[in-house]
Design a protein around this motif. Structure first.
Motif, PDB file in Angstrom:
ATOM      1  N   GLN A   1       8.264 -12.235 -22.025  1.00 41.60           N
ATOM      2  CA  GLN A   1       8.534 -12.687 -20.629  1.00 41.60           C
ATOM      3  C   GLN A   1       8.501 -11.450 -19.651  1.00 41.60           C
ATOM      4  N   LEU A   2       9.289 -10.430 -20.076  1.00 31.91           N
ATOM      5  CA  LEU A   2       9.529  -9.108 -19.435  1.00 31.91           C
ATOM      6  C   LEU A   2       8.097  -8.642 -19.300  1.00 31.91           C
ATOM      7  N   MET A   3       7.428  -8.635 -20.010  1.00 34.36           N
ATOM      8  CA  MET A   3       6.050  -7.934 -19.934  1.00 34.36           C
ATOM      9  C   MET A   3       5.131  -8.634 -18.937  1.00 34.36           C
ATOM     10  N   ARG A   4       5.217 -10.022 -19.196  1.00 31.95           N
ATOM     11  CA  ARG A   4       4.416 -10.919 -18.218  1.00 31.95           C
ATOM     12  C   ARG A   4       5.090 -10.650 -16.510  1.00 31.95           C
ATOM     13  N   HIS A   5       6.190 -10.709 -16.319  1.00 35.40           N
ATOM     14  CA  HIS A   5       6.703 -10.830 -15.046  1.00 35.40           C
ATOM     15  C   HIS A   5       6.935  -9.313 -14.486  1.00 35.40           C
ATOM     16  N   PHE A   6       7.100  -8.341 -15.320  1.00 35.28           N
ATOM     17  CA  PHE A   6       7.362  -6.918 -14.973  1.00 35.28           C
ATOM     18  C   PHE A   6       6.424  -6.018 -15.518  1.00 35.28           C
ATOM     19  N   PRO A   7       4.972  -5.996 -15.505  1.00 38.77           N
ATOM     20  CA  PRO A   7       4.364  -5.044 -16.150  1.00 38.77           C
ATOM     21  C   PRO A   7       4.552  -3.653 -15.687  1.00 38.77           C
ATOM     22  N   ASP A   8       4.940  -3.485 -14.639  1.00 38.62           N
ATOM     23  CA  ASP A   8       5.064  -2.104 -14.198  1.00 38.62           C
ATOM     24  C   ASP A   8       6.270  -1.555 -14.532  1.00 38.62           C
ATOM     25  N   ALA A   9       7.180  -2.305 -15.128  1.00 40.10           N
ATOM     26  CA  ALA A   9       8.406  -1.703 -15.630  1.00 40.10           C
ATOM     27  C   ALA A   9       8.406  -0.958 -16.959  1.00 40.10           C
ATOM     28  N   GLY A  10       7.512  -1.278 -17.831  1.00 47.22           N
ATOM     29  CA  GLY A  10       7.059  -0.629 -18.847  1.00 47.22           C
ATOM     30  C   GLY A  10       8.006  -0.730 -20.143  1.00 47.22           C
TER      31      GLY A  10
ATOM     32  N   ASP B   1       0.762  -1.252   0.017  1.00 45.96           N
ATOM     33  CA  ASP B   1      -0.122  -0.058  -0.149  1.00 45.96           C
ATOM     34  C   ASP B   1       0.893   1.256  -0.050  1.00 45.96           C
ATOM     35  N   LEU B   2       1.826   1.073   0.688  1.00 40.57           N
ATOM     36  CA  LEU B   2       2.720   2.340   0.982  1.00 40.57           C
ATOM     37  C   LEU B   2       3.574   2.703  -0.532  1.00 40.57           C
ATOM     38  N   THR B   3       3.953   1.562  -1.165  1.00 41.26           N
ATOM     39  CA  THR B   3       4.849   1.823  -2.437  1.00 41.26           C
ATOM     40  C   THR B   3       3.739   2.301  -3.476  1.00 41.26           C
ATOM     41  N   ARG B   4       2.492   1.776  -3.472  1.00 41.86           N
ATOM     42  CA  ARG B   4       1.404   2.161  -4.586  1.00 41.86           C
ATOM     43  C   ARG B   4       1.250   3.591  -4.221  1.00 41.86           C
ATOM     44  N   GLN B   5       0.894   3.838  -3.037  1.00 34.39           N
ATOM     45  CA  GLN B   5       0.420   5.194  -2.520  1.00 34.39           C
ATOM     46  C   GLN B   5       1.438   6.516  -2.852  1.00 34.39           C
ATOM     47  N   SER B   6       2.804   5.915  -2.776  1.00 35.45           N
ATOM     48  CA  SER B   6       4.081   6.798  -3.053  1.00 35.45           C
ATOM     49  C   SER B   6       4.204   6.832  -4.506  1.00 35.45           C
ATOM     50  N   GLY B   7       3.867   6.165  -5.191  1.00 32.58           N
ATOM     51  CA  GLY B   7       4.110   6.100  -6.685  1.00 32.58           C
ATOM     52  C   GLY B   7       5.651   5.438  -6.963  1.00 32.58           C
ATOM     53  N   TRP B   8       5.896   4.451  -6.133  1.00 34.91           N
ATOM     54  CA  TRP B   8       7.184   3.695  -6.176  1.00 34.91           C
ATOM     55  C   TRP B   8       7.071   2.609  -7.287  1.00 34.91           C
ATOM     56  N   ASP B   9       5.985   2.105  -7.641  1.00 34.51           N
ATOM     57  CA  ASP B   9       5.678   0.741  -8.246  1.00 34.51           C
ATOM     58  C   ASP B   9       6.547   0.841  -9.493  1.00 34.51           C
ATOM     59  N   THR B  10       6.563   1.765 -10.437  1.00 39.16           N
ATOM     60  CA  THR B  10       7.522   1.572 -11.287  1.00 39.16           C
ATOM     61  C   THR B  10       8.920   1.401 -11.240  1.00 39.16           C
ATOM     62  N   GLN B  11       9.390   2.238 -10.223  1.00 40.88           N
ATOM     63  CA  GLN B  11      10.912   2.212 -10.107  1.00 40.88           C
ATOM     64  C   GLN B  11      11.164   1.001  -9.572  1.00 40.88           C
ATOM     65  N   LEU B  12      10.461   0.339  -8.518  1.00 37.50           N
ATOM     66  CA  LEU B  12      10.695  -0.964  -7.781  1.00 37.50           C
ATOM     67  C   LEU B  12      10.704  -2.135  -9.065  1.00 37.50           C
ATOM     68  N   ALA B  13       9.615  -2.078 -10.083  1.00 36.33           N
ATOM     69  CA  ALA B  13       9.607  -2.893 -11.014  1.00 36.33           C
ATOM     70  C   ALA B  13      10.779  -3.054 -11.592  1.00 36.33           C
ATOM     71  N   LYS B  14      11.399  -1.870 -12.069  1.00 32.80           N
ATOM     72  CA  LYS B  14      12.589  -1.779 -12.915  1.00 32.80           C
ATOM     73  C   LYS B  14      13.734  -2.359 -12.271  1.00 32.80           C
ATOM     74  N   GLU B  15      13.917  -2.277 -10.680  1.00 27.44           N
ATOM     75  CA  GLU B  15      14.801  -2.713 -10.060  1.00 27.44           C
ATOM     76  C   GLU B  15      14.700  -4.363  -9.933  1.00 27.44           C
ATOM     77  N   ASP B  16      13.513  -4.882  -9.836  1.00 21.18           N
ATOM     78  CA  ASP B  16      13.435  -6.013  -9.905  1.00 21.18           C
ATOM     79  C   ASP B  16      13.727  -6.801 -11.063  1.00 21.18           C
ATOM     80  N   LEU B  17      13.481  -6.225 -12.443  1.00 26.32           N
ATOM     81  CA  LEU B  17      13.920  -6.681 -13.401  1.00 26.32           C
ATOM     82  C   LEU B  17      15.475  -6.904 -13.619  1.00 26.32           C
ATOM     83  N   VAL B  18      16.062  -6.127 -12.803  1.00 28.09           N
ATOM     84  CA  VAL B  18      17.552  -6.463 -13.008  1.00 28.09           C
ATOM     85  C   VAL B  18      17.877  -7.304 -12.217  1.00 28.09           C
TER      86      VAL B  18
END
Length: 162
Positions: free
Chosen positions: A122-131, A57-74
């Motif tokens: 595969q990237l879109m399926r696993h990390f949709p928020d990374a864009g 909830d905190l990450t969603r409200q703070s708008g960190w989902d995209t950045q965290l998805a990019k970090e998870d991808l790496v």
């Protein structure tokens, strides 16, 4: 109630709750006291939440989902592409939907370019928020004489070497 409304109509309005009555006023007063829902033990929304839910909830409200998805991808690159591929290729940049992956050799870059559709899926399926919309594979980092986006084609400064 005014005297010009028939009794049947007055009863209908009272039953529909459209006309104030003493009973409705009591109910409204009782509801005013019941507004302290945070003190009721079994009120909706009072269930305990896990730490993961609170952080999500905190990450969603703070708008960190995209950045965290990019970090998870790496961090999870090996799980998406496989152990062998991860040893020879690693992501170096992600901007405007284009993921740049640097490979050990041009042969690996070419082979992965042929598999680009599956990797993007595969990237879109696993990390949709990374864009990630596309992937670019480049070979090993070698020195280049080309400087800037508007370099003139040709041999350049090498043709003056004695």
């Amino acid at each position: 109630m005014s005297d010009d409304v028939p009794e049947t109509m007055a009863t209908y309005l009272r039953l529909r709750g459209l006309e104030p009555s003493a009973r409705a006023a009591r109910r409204r007063r009782r509801r005013a006291f019941d507004d302290d829902d945070d003190k009721l033990p079994f009120a909706p929304g009072r269930d305990p939440k896990g730490v993961g839910d609170v952080l999500a909830d905190l990450t969603r409200q703070s708008g960190w989902d995209t950045q965290l998805a990019k970090e998870d991808l790496v961090l999870q690159w090996e799980q998406v592409t496989g152990e062998e591929t991860a040893r020879h290729a690693h992501p170096v940049a992600l901007s405007e939907g284009l993921l740049t992956v640097q490979c050990d050799s041009t042969a690996w870059a070419k082979n992965l370019q042929l598999m680009r559709g599956e990797i993007v899926t595969q990237l879109m399926r696993h990390f949709p928020d990374a864009g990630v919309q596309n992937v670019r594979f480049i070979g090993p980092d070698v020195p280049s004489w080309k400087w800037g986006p508007r370099a003139v084609p040709g041999r350049g400064p090498r043709d003056t070497y004695g």
